[in-house]
Design a protein around this motif. Structure first.
Motif, PDB file in Angstrom:
ATOM      1  N   ALA A 290       0.819  -1.209   0.000  1.00  0.00           N
ATOM      2  CA  ALA A 290       0.000   0.000   0.000  1.00  0.00           C
ATOM      3  C   ALA A 290       0.857   1.264   0.000  1.00  0.00           C
ATOM      4  O   ALA A 290       1.870   1.352   0.680  1.00  0.00           O
ATOM      5  CB  ALA A 290      -0.911   0.007   1.216  1.00  0.00           C
ATOM      6  N   ILE A 291       0.412   2.208  -0.811  1.00  0.00           N
ATOM      7  CA  ILE A 291       1.074   3.506  -0.893  1.00  0.00           C
ATOM      8  C   ILE A 291       0.191   4.496  -0.141  1.00  0.00           C
ATOM      9  O   ILE A 291      -1.025   4.464  -0.278  1.00  0.00           O
ATOM     10  CB  ILE A 291       1.186   3.958  -2.364  1.00  0.00           C
ATOM     11  CG1 ILE A 291       1.878   2.880  -3.203  1.00  0.00           C
ATOM     12  CG2 ILE A 291       1.888   5.299  -2.471  1.00  0.00           C
ATOM     13  CD1 ILE A 291       3.319   2.633  -2.849  1.00  0.00           C
ATOM     14  N   TRP A 292       0.809   5.374   0.630  1.00  0.00           N
ATOM     15  CA  TRP A 292       0.001   6.316   1.404  1.00  0.00           C
ATOM     16  C   TRP A 292      -0.265   7.588   0.606  1.00  0.00           C
ATOM     17  O   TRP A 292       0.307   7.809  -0.430  1.00  0.00           O
ATOM     18  CB  TRP A 292       0.700   6.654   2.724  1.00  0.00           C
ATOM     19  CG  TRP A 292       0.815   5.429   3.568  1.00  0.00           C
ATOM     20  CD1 TRP A 292       1.906   4.636   3.701  1.00  0.00           C
ATOM     21  CD2 TRP A 292      -0.214   4.816   4.344  1.00  0.00           C
ATOM     22  NE1 TRP A 292       1.636   3.573   4.519  1.00  0.00           N
ATOM     23  CE2 TRP A 292       0.345   3.652   4.932  1.00  0.00           C
ATOM     24  CE3 TRP A 292      -1.554   5.134   4.601  1.00  0.00           C
ATOM     25  CZ2 TRP A 292      -0.399   2.805   5.760  1.00  0.00           C
ATOM     26  CZ3 TRP A 292      -2.282   4.302   5.430  1.00  0.00           C
ATOM     27  CH2 TRP A 292      -1.701   3.155   6.002  1.00  0.00           C
ATOM     28  N   GLY A 293      -1.128   8.393   1.145  1.00  0.00           N
ATOM     29  CA  GLY A 293      -1.420   9.684   0.522  1.00  0.00           C
ATOM     30  C   GLY A 293      -2.693   9.644  -0.292  1.00  0.00           C
ATOM     31  O   GLY A 293      -3.401   8.639  -0.318  1.00  0.00           O
ATOM     32  N   MET A 294      -2.966  10.771  -0.923  1.00  0.00           N
ATOM     33  CA  MET A 294      -4.170  10.880  -1.733  1.00  0.00           C
ATOM     34  C   MET A 294      -4.013  10.077  -3.018  1.00  0.00           C
ATOM     35  O   MET A 294      -2.918   9.967  -3.557  1.00  0.00           O
ATOM     36  CB  MET A 294      -4.419  12.346  -2.104  1.00  0.00           C
ATOM     37  CG  MET A 294      -4.711  13.255  -0.929  1.00  0.00           C
ATOM     38  SD  MET A 294      -6.281  12.866  -0.161  1.00  0.00           S
ATOM     39  CE  MET A 294      -7.394  13.581  -1.367  1.00  0.00           C
ATOM     40  N   ALA A 295      -5.131   9.522  -3.483  1.00  0.00           N
ATOM     41  CA  ALA A 295      -5.084   8.735  -4.713  1.00  0.00           C
ATOM     42  C   ALA A 295      -4.644   9.593  -5.884  1.00  0.00           C
ATOM     43  O   ALA A 295      -3.979   9.120  -6.805  1.00  0.00           O
ATOM     44  CB  ALA A 295      -6.450   8.127  -4.981  1.00  0.00           C
TER      45      ALA A 295
ATOM     46  N   GLY B 283      -0.726   9.727  -6.571  1.00  0.00           N
ATOM     47  CA  GLY B 283       0.080   8.589  -7.012  1.00  0.00           C
ATOM     48  C   GLY B 283      -0.484   7.919  -8.248  1.00  0.00           C
ATOM     49  O   GLY B 283      -1.687   7.977  -8.504  1.00  0.00           O
ATOM     50  N   PHE B 284       0.400   7.306  -8.991  1.00  0.00           N
ATOM     51  CA  PHE B 284      -0.055   6.562 -10.166  1.00  0.00           C
ATOM     52  C   PHE B 284       0.824   5.326 -10.319  1.00  0.00           C
ATOM     53  O   PHE B 284       1.140   4.912 -11.420  1.00  0.00           O
ATOM     54  CB  PHE B 284       0.021   7.453 -11.410  1.00  0.00           C
ATOM     55  CG  PHE B 284      -0.807   6.941 -12.554  1.00  0.00           C
ATOM     56  CD1 PHE B 284      -2.172   6.774 -12.446  1.00  0.00           C
ATOM     57  CD2 PHE B 284      -0.202   6.617 -13.765  1.00  0.00           C
ATOM     58  CE1 PHE B 284      -2.926   6.300 -13.502  1.00  0.00           C
ATOM     59  CE2 PHE B 284      -0.952   6.144 -14.829  1.00  0.00           C
ATOM     60  CZ  PHE B 284      -2.315   5.986 -14.696  1.00  0.00           C
ATOM     61  N   LEU B 285       1.265   4.773  -9.181  1.00  0.00           N
ATOM     62  CA  LEU B 285       2.238   3.685  -9.207  1.00  0.00           C
ATOM     63  C   LEU B 285       1.745   2.490 -10.011  1.00  0.00           C
ATOM     64  O   LEU B 285       2.416   2.022 -10.928  1.00  0.00           O
ATOM     65  CB  LEU B 285       2.567   3.255  -7.772  1.00  0.00           C
ATOM     66  CG  LEU B 285       3.548   2.085  -7.699  1.00  0.00           C
ATOM     67  CD1 LEU B 285       4.929   2.533  -8.137  1.00  0.00           C
ATOM     68  CD2 LEU B 285       3.603   1.508  -6.296  1.00  0.00           C
ATOM     69  N   PHE B 286       0.569   2.004  -9.660  1.00  0.00           N
ATOM     70  CA  PHE B 286       0.065   0.822 -10.348  1.00  0.00           C
ATOM     71  C   PHE B 286      -0.190   1.131 -11.819  1.00  0.00           C
ATOM     72  O   PHE B 286      -0.003   0.284 -12.677  1.00  0.00           O
ATOM     73  CB  PHE B 286      -1.214   0.329  -9.662  1.00  0.00           C
ATOM     74  CG  PHE B 286      -1.347  -1.158  -9.648  1.00  0.00           C
ATOM     75  CD1 PHE B 286      -0.350  -1.938  -9.086  1.00  0.00           C
ATOM     76  CD2 PHE B 286      -2.442  -1.786 -10.202  1.00  0.00           C
ATOM     77  CE1 PHE B 286      -0.451  -3.316  -9.073  1.00  0.00           C
ATOM     78  CE2 PHE B 286      -2.557  -3.165 -10.199  1.00  0.00           C
ATOM     79  CZ  PHE B 286      -1.559  -3.935  -9.625  1.00  0.00           C
TER      80      PHE B 286
END
Lengths: 230, 363
Positions: A59-64, A67-70
């Motif tokens: 899991a990545i923290w912060g607002m969706a 992030g755009f990792l996936f």
């Protein structure tokens, strides 16, 4: 003269499996070597990202929105998939236009007696029962078999199912879905394709293990080849 | 029940509904179907009401339960005005021989003109004895009513794919309707149950235009089944950001992150839940904090745990998924390679590499 021709052909075949003869006339087969390394890079990216897509990232923290990792992982997977597919098409073209050895990974002459004799010898060699390699040119028969059944077949399957799954995301009116969506008439639930696509990854991993080991082993034992990394 | 020559418009005017309300209804329905309001209004004013025969086979009645909760159009309008629901033993007033007589009457009177809606599926084992309806195996009733129907609507996953009664080992040999009846126009409306508005929207379409809507490769109406749950999921941004719920009770679950890692089948499930939602647009499973089960997909009941992304593969004797099998196989190959390398090294230590080994076959 004959020697030179042999060297030439050996270079051609060697290049295909990621091997090369030092110097020589390998530049003609730069196309195949380019394919090999583009392919290898694409498979590396596809395997790593594919595994992450299948299992999910931590899991990545912060607002969706931050992030755009996936998304990036999937983007890398799709881009590498296009590289792999384009390369594979190029390789098929080369199989048709190149010499007889270019066809080796697409066609296994199971109906020839000499194929089975050479295969038997090659199995003996890998079991340390024989020393000298049977064939001087091209893939040995065991390698050809592995190439065809573990690489060529699997990559074809992965390209077809990969584009079909991509088509689901791109939408039912996308060209990917129109061209490859027919696979869903085999198994209506695309969950099955996720499973098989995942199993395909592991077949490729097994192939890569055997492939890299065999290249190094053959280099050490027979001194006929060496990795073209140099 | 209704007179076949009566139109929908005639019925609702008789019930005191104004033309203004009628046109409002047409606009609502047209919007949900992606059509022009005027075409619906015209059709409802001119076309006779279509008789519908609704059969129940091996099922749980959840499709009917869903259907009677339709909000757009209201189920009252759909049942009492739009269609002439001549037979549905869950909600019809008639019973016994009177009820069964309607079937024969409809079959004779509206030859090729009635819609056969089927909820549930027929079990074929033992001559269909696992589902007796009106004293006869359900499969007989189904085939005889299907012969003269205009089209067949397969309600729910039972009729479309088989559902849990067809799960392995399927002792009653329950089969989806299209395995049994292949010669009639056929529409699959999978889901366990389908969304109420999907059902009533399709009924509106079929009765209005007298034909089936555009279908996809799997025989589902494209207007409701052309996108996956995943494509319109309101948690999609968390998926793209890589924000996943790890445990049902963790902080991420409270924050409403993506349920992908807990086995949500949204990415492989074609349905309209994330767009239309349920109970008049109140919620849908993912919004309630649980992953999609994939209930509208073929074989969802035989794909292992609902809480794993990867399907359980049972062919290996013990239950494993693709990753576990793949890693084990790659491990075996890795060990084989290592063993082979060790043997090679051992041999080379014993024999110097520069001379050929004495055992070698001369080439």
């Amino acid at each position: 003269m004959r020697n030179r021709a042999q060297k030439f052909l050996a270079a051609a075949d060697a290049a295909l499996a990621g091997r090369s003869i030092r110097g020589g006339t390998a530049h003609i087969y730069a196309l195949v070597r380019l394919w090999h390394w583009a392919n290898a890079a694409a498979i590396l990216v596809l395997s790593l990202t594919g595994y992450l897509i299948g299992t999910g990232t931590p899991a990545i923290w912060g607002m969706a929105s931050g992030g755009f990792l996936f998304g990036y992982i999937r983007f890398a997977h799709f881009s590498a998939g296009y590289v792999l597919s384009a390369g594979f098409l190029l390789r098929i073209y080369w199989a048709l236009m190149g010499n007889a050895h270019a066809m080796q990974i697409f066609c296994v002459p199971l109906w020839r007696r000499c194929f089975w004799r050479e295969l038997h010898h090659e199995i003996r060699r890998y079991s340390f029962l024989a020393v000298e390699p049977e064939r001087g040119l091209g893939h040995n028969r065991l390698a050809q078999l592995a190439m065809f059944f573990m690489f060529t077949q699997t990559i074809t399957f992965m390209v077809v199912t990969g584009f079909a799954l991509y088509g689901q995301g791109a939408g039912t009116d996308s060209w990917q879905y129109k061209v490859f969506g027919w696979v869903f008439s085999l198994w209506p639930n695309s969950q099955d394709f996720h499973t098989w696509h995942h199993l395909g990854l592991w077949v490729i991993v097994m192939f890569a293990l055997v492939h890299i080991y065999a290249v190094l082993w053959d280099d050490v034992v027979s001194r006929r080849s060496f990795p073209s990394i140099k | 029940m209704g007179d076949a020559t009566e139109t929908f418009y005639g019925v609702i005017r008789r019930q005191g509904i104004t033309r203004r309300s009628f046109l409002k209804f047409c606009s609502f329905t047209a919007a949900s179907l992606g059509l022009g309001a005027s075409s619906i209004a015209h059709a409802l004013e001119t076309k006779p009401r279509v008789p519908v025969i609704w059969l129940h086979g091996l099922e749980c009645t959840c499709c009917s339960e869903s259907f009677i909760r339709s909000a757009h159009p209201l189920i009252k309008d759909a049942l009492l005005s739009m269609i002439s629901l001549d037979y549905d033993h869950m909600i019809m007033a008639a019973a016994g021989h009177q009820a069964e007589a309607i079937l024969e009457e409809t079959r004779a009177r509206y030859k090729g003109g009635y819609v056969l809606a089927v909820e549930g599926n027929p079990p074929l084992n033992e001559g269909g004895m696992f589902c007796i309806d009106g004293g006869k195996p359900f499969v007989e009733k189904l085939t005889s009513m299907a012969e003269e129907s205009m089209a067949i609507v397969a309600w729910g996953t039972c009729a479309s794919w088989g559902c849990v009664q067809a799960a392995k080992p399927n002792p009653t040999r329950a089969v989806p309707i299209d395995k049994l009846i292949t010669n009639r126009p056929f529409i699959k409306v999978p889901g366990g149950p389908p969304i109420a508005e999907v059902m009533s929207g399709l009924v509106t379409f079929i009765t209005t235009f007298g034909k089936l809507p555009k279908l996809d490769h799997q025989g589902r109406p494209s207007m409701f089944y052309s996108e996956r749950i995943h494509d319109k999921c309101y948690r999609r941004s968390h998926f793209d950001a890589g924000q996943f719920v790890e445990e049902w009770d963790d902080t991420n679950a409270r924050k409403g992150y993506c349920l992908y890692k807990l086995g949500c089948k949204g990415p492989t499930t074609y349905n309209a839940c994330s767009a239309l939602r349920w109970n008049g647009g109140v919620s849908f499973p993912i919004q309630s904090g649980h992953g999609c089960l994939g209930c509208s997909e073929d074989g969802f009941w035989d794909k292992g745990s609902f809480y794993d992304r990867l399907t359980t593969i049972k062919q290996f004797g013990i239950e494993q998924n693709a990753d576990e099998i793949g890693m084990a196989a790659a491990g075996v190959v890795g060990l084989a390679v290592a063993a082979h390398a060790a043997v090679t090294a051992a041999k080379r230590l014993r024999h110097r590499p520069d001379r050929p080994a004495h055992k070698g076959k001369p080439s």
